[in-house]
Design a protein around this motif. Structure first.
Motif, PDB file in Angstrom:
ATOM      1  N   MET A   1       0.843  -1.200   0.000  1.00  0.00           N
ATOM      2  CA  MET A   1       0.000   0.000   0.000  1.00  0.00           C
ATOM      3  C   MET A   1       0.875   1.246   0.000  1.00  0.00           C
ATOM      4  O   MET A   1       2.041   1.189   0.373  1.00  0.00           O
ATOM      5  N   ARG A   2       0.285   2.350  -0.424  1.00  0.00           N
ATOM      6  CA  ARG A   2       1.046   3.590  -0.444  1.00  0.00           C
ATOM      7  C   ARG A   2       0.552   4.519   0.659  1.00  0.00           C
ATOM      8  O   ARG A   2      -0.633   4.547   0.976  1.00  0.00           O
ATOM      9  N   ALA A   3       1.487   5.273   1.231  1.00  0.00           N
ATOM     10  CA  ALA A   3       1.126   6.218   2.273  1.00  0.00           C
ATOM     11  C   ALA A   3       1.839   7.541   2.017  1.00  0.00           C
ATOM     12  O   ALA A   3       2.995   7.558   1.601  1.00  0.00           O
ATOM     13  N   LYS A  13       6.001   3.547  -0.439  1.00  0.00           N
ATOM     14  CA  LYS A  13       5.333   2.253  -0.461  1.00  0.00           C
ATOM     15  C   LYS A  13       5.578   1.563   0.870  1.00  0.00           C
ATOM     16  O   LYS A  13       6.697   1.496   1.354  1.00  0.00           O
ATOM     17  N   PRO A  16       2.385  -4.089   2.905  1.00  0.00           N
ATOM     18  CA  PRO A  16       0.985  -4.164   3.333  1.00  0.00           C
ATOM     19  C   PRO A  16       0.772  -5.040   4.558  1.00  0.00           C
ATOM     20  O   PRO A  16      -0.264  -4.956   5.203  1.00  0.00           O
ATOM     21  N   ALA A  21       1.196  -0.491   8.416  1.00  0.00           N
ATOM     22  CA  ALA A  21       0.155  -0.542   7.395  1.00  0.00           C
ATOM     23  C   ALA A  21      -1.165  -1.020   7.988  1.00  0.00           C
ATOM     24  O   ALA A  21      -2.228  -0.488   7.669  1.00  0.00           O
ATOM     25  N   LYS A  22      -1.108  -1.992   8.865  1.00  0.00           N
ATOM     26  CA  LYS A  22      -2.320  -2.485   9.517  1.00  0.00           C
ATOM     27  C   LYS A  22      -2.959  -1.393  10.366  1.00  0.00           C
ATOM     28  O   LYS A  22      -4.175  -1.210  10.364  1.00  0.00           O
ATOM     29  N   ARG A  25      -4.680   1.156   8.168  1.00  0.00           N
ATOM     30  CA  ARG A  25      -5.925   0.646   7.597  1.00  0.00           C
ATOM     31  C   ARG A  25      -7.044   0.650   8.619  1.00  0.00           C
ATOM     32  O   ARG A  25      -8.180   0.954   8.324  1.00  0.00           O
ATOM     33  N   TYR A  32       0.624   9.317   8.681  1.00  0.00           N
ATOM     34  CA  TYR A  32       1.844   8.603   8.331  1.00  0.00           C
ATOM     35  C   TYR A  32       2.979   9.607   8.222  1.00  0.00           C
ATOM     36  O   TYR A  32       2.823  10.655   7.593  1.00  0.00           O
TER      37      TYR A  32
END
Ligand SMILES: [Zn+2]
Length: 67
Positions: A1-3, A13, A16, A21-22, A25, A32
């Motif tokens: 995923m991208r942030a 990147k 994920p 990343a968790k 989400r 971030y």
């Protein structure tokens, strides 16, 4: 995923399956911050800790606990 970093708008990147990343989400973390900005903030926070204002606040808190 991208942030996207909230400070410098750099898009990175993320793995994920990483913890970060968790958290992003599940909205546990709403922001971030990239590694570069993270380093900069850590340094500033450390410098602020050497600052007199920060010490004053800590002494006040300790006084409250003792009284
Ligand atoms: Zn950044």
């Amino acid at each position: 995923m991208r942030a996207q970093c909230i400070l410098c708008d750099e898009i990175n990147k993320l793995d994920p399956f990483s913890l970060l990343a968790k958290q992003l989400r599940k909205k546990r973390k709403l922001t971030y911050i990239c590694d570069n900005c993270n380093d900069r903030i850590s340094k500033k926070t450390y410098e602020r800790r050497q600052n007199d204002n920060f010490k004053l606040y800590r002494e006040e808190v300790e006084d409250d606990l003792l009284n």
